[in-house]
Design a protein around this motif. Structure first.
Motif, mmCIF file in Angstrom:
data_model
loop_
_atom_site.group_PDB
_atom_site.id
_atom_site.type_symbol
_atom_site.label_atom_id
_atom_site.label_comp_id
_atom_site.label_asym_id
_atom_site.label_seq_id
_atom_site.Cartn_x
_atom_site.Cartn_y
_atom_site.Cartn_z
ATOM 1 N N MET B 1 36.171 34.610 62.093
ATOM 2 C CA MET B 1 35.624 34.281 60.779
ATOM 3 C C MET B 1 35.756 35.466 59.841
ATOM 4 O O MET B 1 36.258 35.359 58.719
ATOM 5 C CB MET B 1 34.152 33.860 60.926
ATOM 6 N N ALA B 2 35.305 36.665 60.340
ATOM 7 C CA ALA B 2 35.386 37.869 59.514
ATOM 8 C C ALA B 2 36.845 38.195 59.218
ATOM 9 O O ALA B 2 37.206 38.556 58.088
ATOM 10 C CB ALA B 2 34.718 39.042 60.211
ATOM 11 N N ASP B 3 37.687 38.001 60.256
ATOM 12 C CA ASP B 3 39.109 38.254 60.088
ATOM 13 C C ASP B 3 39.701 37.353 59.016
ATOM 14 O O ASP B 3 40.452 37.797 58.162
ATOM 15 C CB ASP B 3 39.836 37.966 61.417
ATOM 16 N N GLU B 4 39.295 36.093 59.128
ATOM 17 C CA GLU B 4 39.795 35.103 58.197
ATOM 18 C C GLU B 4 39.452 35.512 56.761
ATOM 19 O O GLU B 4 40.244 35.421 55.859
ATOM 20 C CB GLU B 4 39.133 33.765 58.507
ATOM 21 N N LYS B 5 38.202 36.026 56.643
ATOM 22 C CA LYS B 5 37.730 36.408 55.323
ATOM 23 C C LYS B 5 38.491 37.605 54.780
ATOM 24 O O LYS B 5 38.891 37.635 53.614
ATOM 25 C CB LYS B 5 36.233 36.715 55.385
ATOM 26 N N SER B 6 38.717 38.614 55.621
ATOM 27 C CA SER B 6 39.408 39.803 55.117
ATOM 28 C C SER B 6 40.874 39.478 54.851
ATOM 29 O O SER B 6 41.480 40.004 53.924
ATOM 30 C CB SER B 6 39.264 40.962 56.100
ATOM 31 N N ASN B 7 41.424 38.575 55.664
ATOM 32 C CA ASN B 7 42.791 38.116 55.423
ATOM 33 C C ASN B 7 42.888 37.456 54.050
ATOM 34 O O ASN B 7 43.782 37.755 53.262
ATOM 35 C CB ASN B 7 43.187 37.127 56.529
ATOM 36 N N ALA B 8 41.901 36.591 53.773
ATOM 37 C CA ALA B 8 41.909 35.879 52.498
ATOM 38 C C ALA B 8 41.757 36.851 51.335
ATOM 39 O O ALA B 8 42.430 36.719 50.314
ATOM 40 C CB ALA B 8 40.797 34.839 52.473
ATOM 41 N N SER B 9 40.885 37.850 51.504
ATOM 42 C CA SER B 9 40.700 38.742 50.353
ATOM 43 C C SER B 9 41.907 39.669 50.193
ATOM 44 O O SER B 9 42.241 40.067 49.082
ATOM 45 C CB SER B 9 39.385 39.515 50.448
ATOM 46 N N ALA B 10 42.584 39.983 51.302
ATOM 47 C CA ALA B 10 43.818 40.767 51.186
ATOM 48 C C ALA B 10 44.881 39.960 50.434
ATOM 49 O O ALA B 10 45.600 40.490 49.571
ATOM 50 C CB ALA B 10 44.333 41.143 52.571
ATOM 51 N N TYR B 11 44.951 38.666 50.740
ATOM 52 C CA TYR B 11 45.893 37.781 50.042
ATOM 53 C C TYR B 11 45.584 37.769 48.556
ATOM 54 O O TYR B 11 46.464 37.913 47.712
ATOM 55 C CB TYR B 11 45.773 36.368 50.618
ATOM 56 N N TRP B 12 44.298 37.640 48.239
ATOM 57 C CA TRP B 12 43.917 37.536 46.831
ATOM 58 C C TRP B 12 44.205 38.840 46.078
ATOM 59 O O TRP B 12 44.731 38.817 44.969
ATOM 60 C CB TRP B 12 42.441 37.152 46.694
ATOM 61 N N SER B 13 43.931 39.985 46.717
ATOM 62 C CA SER B 13 44.199 41.219 45.964
ATOM 63 C C SER B 13 45.704 41.456 45.828
ATOM 64 O O SER B 13 46.158 41.987 44.815
ATOM 65 C CB SER B 13 43.464 42.428 46.548
ATOM 66 N N ALA B 14 46.476 41.006 46.834
ATOM 67 C CA ALA B 14 47.934 41.098 46.681
ATOM 68 C C ALA B 14 48.389 40.233 45.506
ATOM 69 O O ALA B 14 49.244 40.634 44.701
ATOM 70 C CB ALA B 14 48.622 40.650 47.965
ATOM 71 N N ASN B 15 47.798 39.059 45.389
ATOM 72 C CA ASN B 15 48.133 38.151 44.285
ATOM 73 C C ASN B 15 47.774 38.793 42.944
ATOM 74 O O ASN B 15 48.582 38.797 42.004
ATOM 75 C CB ASN B 15 47.383 36.823 44.471
ATOM 76 N N VAL B 16 46.561 39.365 42.859
ATOM 77 C CA VAL B 16 46.124 39.964 41.596
ATOM 78 C C VAL B 16 47.031 41.144 41.221
ATOM 79 O O VAL B 16 47.404 41.311 40.051
ATOM 80 C CB VAL B 16 44.639 40.383 41.668
ATOM 81 N N ARG B 17 47.428 41.935 42.232
ATOM 82 C CA ARG B 17 48.354 43.049 41.959
ATOM 83 C C ARG B 17 49.672 42.532 41.398
ATOM 84 O O ARG B 17 50.199 43.058 40.439
ATOM 85 C CB ARG B 17 48.617 43.841 43.247
ATOM 86 N N LEU B 18 50.181 41.481 42.025
ATOM 87 C CA LEU B 18 51.452 40.891 41.593
ATOM 88 C C LEU B 18 51.340 40.378 40.154
ATOM 89 O O LEU B 18 52.210 40.621 39.307
ATOM 90 C CB LEU B 18 51.832 39.756 42.538
ATOM 91 N N ILE B 19 50.230 39.693 39.863
ATOM 92 C CA ILE B 19 50.018 39.170 38.513
ATOM 93 C C ILE B 19 49.978 40.306 37.504
ATOM 94 O O ILE B 19 50.605 40.239 36.449
ATOM 95 C CB ILE B 19 48.702 38.345 38.445
ATOM 96 N N THR B 20 49.233 41.385 37.854
ATOM 97 C CA THR B 20 49.135 42.518 36.934
ATOM 98 C C THR B 20 50.528 43.072 36.617
ATOM 99 O O THR B 20 50.865 43.316 35.454
ATOM 100 C CB THR B 20 48.255 43.626 37.554
ATOM 101 N N GLY B 21 51.328 43.262 37.669
ATOM 102 C CA GLY B 21 52.683 43.786 37.457
ATOM 103 C C GLY B 21 53.489 42.872 36.542
ATOM 104 O O GLY B 21 54.137 43.329 35.593
ATOM 105 N N CYS B 22 53.433 41.564 36.816
ATOM 106 C CA CYS B 22 54.201 40.610 36.014
ATOM 107 C C CYS B 22 53.719 40.610 34.559
ATOM 108 O O CYS B 22 54.523 40.517 33.628
ATOM 109 C CB CYS B 22 54.077 39.201 36.583
#
Lengths: 598, 86
Positions: B1-22
């Protein structure tokens, strides 16, 4: 065959196609009606979005705006395309994942508030209704010009056609008709542009021709254009703009307005997967760009053509622009297309200095007054309505009559496709967000379908009425539509996805603050509720705060919305856990079903 | 569960980084090259005018298309990498 018969043939054939599609794509369920069953291929959806987006204004007016404004009006090109970038990254995929039918659905659920939903519904209806007026009048103009029917009859015919495929087909009928309409309009736009580019530059691709050499003078087309307009007292076509702040804000307002317009957003609910929503935004922009990259070429080439029609001596290499300006064309020898358009009143001529020649120059430029006087000119004698450039293009380039028929069908397709998309956004807001979600939650699917069809029919009647009796402020209302979409809907949607902290009170306060600030600023300069003469300050750049035009204020309204929403949210309670979980779930594509109403 | 959560937040911050760059590229071509930086680019001639004019009328639109397809492609890879695709 006469031109009238050819126009009738082209427009009639395109209508037969739309009606055929309507019969094939009847909507059987609310899912068909609101989101075309949720199974539209991303490329198909991109094409439909492009037709949905490109209105009579894009098809007819944009090239004219570019021709008259040159560089300064590049704002429209960037604003109306750049919005898709933010739509693709900040809204479309997450709203698709959310998986409901309408924009107020998301705002109402995310901000767990009936007030937020209601504010969203009102914003959506006002923005869409003001936008649809222009489409109906645009269709009426196209009909009356090409089919020689009165404007009124034209608007009724347009309404009847939209009624057929929108009321029976819903989003499904609209989507597939829009694909056909896109194909009609892009062919109609491109063919005359290719011929004009060939004639002027020898390059068949307009977007490249614009930056290549003008065949007859041997210099670059844009350099030539700058020289010609300069010799007549106009601003250089490529001249830079002084008020950069306003230019930036205007472009930004158009971008956030584009991203916040509900009829564009709901198109992304129709694709099967979240990833498709991302691709689809890209495809939409590709199909839009096919027209938007051609438009500046059409604008600059049409401007040069117009100038050299009046001053034939300026066509080739010119040693002395002063003497070339003296050889303006004799009114008696004007070309046929000028005669045709004079009949419509969109080109007018008045021989102010009674020399029998047409003088066309910038008589509002004080620095040019001395030159004009020396040349014996007593005022510009020709007025040309910007909107005729695209419509007159085939005649200016001496193209065969079937191209004119194609342009007629294309202009009508552009107006109808946008009108249908807007009408669907309006009717789903009424039947789904007002009736089902707020008034009668127990309504059956069949009952909701009927309500959707009735509200669609009602919306068409309202749009037709407003098209027949356009309020005097029709032109300003586009600013209103973009202001509302950009200052209220866009920030609320974006915060709903990217912040877990923004709560119901913050969202409502932010939306209202952004909306009211934008309305106040627009009304101050354009008249209260657009009633002429009631404006508190004259609409001149000197009066604008920091030089910001009322049309550019949407971006400021959006910033106010964000600021108020965050401040109020911080001061009040956090959103409940289930709302934070909802935000969490829209962020990840995993587990997305097709869009549903439940 | 905790893993799932940190995985999800890692995905989201990667997405936000990508958006910022674009979004930086998005702002740079439109507000930058086409509007505010146009005087600086005035020395670069493009077909009878300058680079800023080209960006305003064509370059920015072409870049916008590139940005969206790049984002869609990158996000598909992120969806797979984090196992959060459909």
């Amino acid at each position: 065959m006469s031109q009238f018969a050819i126009n009738l043939l082209f427009v009639g054939a395109s209508f037969a196609l739309y009606i055929g599609i309507a019969i094939w794509a009847r909507a059987g369920s609310t899912k068909d009606f609101y989101v075309a069953g949720g199974g539209v291929h991303p490329v198909t959806n991109g094409m439909a979005t492009a037709a949905d987006w490109m209105s009579a204004a894009s098809f007819i007016s944009m090239a004219g705006l570019l021709a008259s404004g040159g560089y300064a009006n590049s704002t429209f090109l960037m604003g109306w395309t750049g919005g898709y970038v933010i739509l693709a990254m900040l809204l479309a995929p997450y709203l698709r994942k959310f998986g409901k039918f309408t924009v107020p659905d998301f705002i109402g659920d995310r901000f767990y508030s009936k007030t937020a939903r209601l504010v969203a519904v009102i914003c959506l209806i006002v923005a869409s209704v003001t936008y649809v007026i222009g489409q109906m009048t645009g269709a009426g103009v196209a009909f009356s010009r090409f089919l020689e029917v009165p404007n009124t009859a034209g608007i009724w015919i347009a309404a009847a056609i939209v009624f057929l495929y929108a009321v029976f087909g819903g989003m499904k009928g609209i989507t597939y008709t829009q694909v056909a309409q896109y194909i009609v309009l892009i062919i109609a736009y491109t063919i005359p542009a290719v011929f004009i580019a060939l004639q002027l530059t020898g390059n068949p691709i307009p977007m490249f021709g614009m930056f290549s050499t003008h065949t007859e003078s041997g210099v670059s087309l844009l350099t030539k254009l700058d020289e010609v307009v300069n010799a007549l007292g106009f601003r250089d076509y490529t001249a830079d703009v002084d008020n950069k702040l306003n230019m930036v804000l205007f472009t930004l307002s158009l971008m956030v307005g584009t991203a916040g317009l509900p009829h564009v957003i709901i198109r992304f609910f129709t694709v099967p997967k979240v990833a498709d929503a991302r691709w689809s935004a890209g495809w939409a922009l590709v199909f839009i760009a096919l027209l938007y990259l051609t438009a500046p070429a059409v604008g600059s080439m049409a401007r040069l053509n117009l100038m050299t029609t009046v001053y034939p001596e300026m066509t080739g290499q010119v040693e002395d622009y002063d003497s070339a300006a003296g050889e303006a064309i004799l009114y008696a020898e004007r070309p046929d297309w000028v005669r045709t358009w004079e009949e419509t009143g969109l080109i007018t001529f008045e021989d102010k200095n009674a020399d029998g020649r047409i003088q066309f120059y910038n008589d509002a430029n004080p620095d040019f007054a001395a030159t004009a006087e020396a040349r014996g000119w007593e005022g510009s004698e020709l007025t040309v309505n910007n909107d005729i450039l695209v419509l007159a293009n085939p005649e200016i380039a001496n193209l065969p009559p079937w191209v004119v028929g194609l342009i007629a069908a294309g202009g009508i397709a552009a107006a109808l496709s946008t009108a249908a998309g807007l009408l669907l956004a309006i009717s789903s807001a009424i039947s789904h967000d007002l009736i089902r979600s707020m008034i009668n939650p127990n309504i059956s699917e069949k009952g909701e379908m009927l309500a959707a069809r009735i509200s669609m029919a009602g919306a068409i009647l309202l749009a037709t009425y407003l098209g027949l009796n356009p309020p005097g402020f029709a032109a300003q209302t586009v600013a209103l539509a973009f202001g509302i979409a950009g200052a209220s809907l866009f920030p609320a949607l974006m915060m709903g996805i990217f912040s877990k902290r923004v709560n119901n009170k913050g969202a409502v306060a932010g939306m209202l603050a952004g909306l009211i600030a934008t309305l106040l600023y627009i009304f101050t300069y354009l008249g209260w509720f657009f009633i002429p003469g009631t404006n508190s300050l004259a609409n001149t750049p000197d009066n604008w705060i920091l030089g910001i035009s009322p049309l550019s204020f949407g971006a400021v309204g959006a910033i106010i919305n964000f600021a108020v929403a965050f401040t109020v949210s911080r001061a009040t309670a956090e959103p409940p856990q289930e709302i934070q979980d909802l935000v969490e779930s829209v962020r990840y594509p995993k587990g997305a079903g097709v869009a549903t109403g439940h | 569960m905790a893993d799932e959560k940190s995985n999800a937040s890692a995905y989201w911050s990667a997405n936000v980084r990508l958006i910022t760059g674009c979004l930086i590229v998005w702002a740079l071509v439109s507000y930058g090259c086409a509007i505010l930086l146009r005087p600086l680019l005035a020395g670069i001639p493009v077909g009878g005018t300058d680079l800023g004019f080209w960006f305003a009328q064509q370059g920015s639109i072409l870049t916008f298309i590139g940005i969206i397809f790049f984002y869609a492609w990158k996000m598909n890879k992120l969806d797979k990498k984090f196992g959060l695709g459909e």
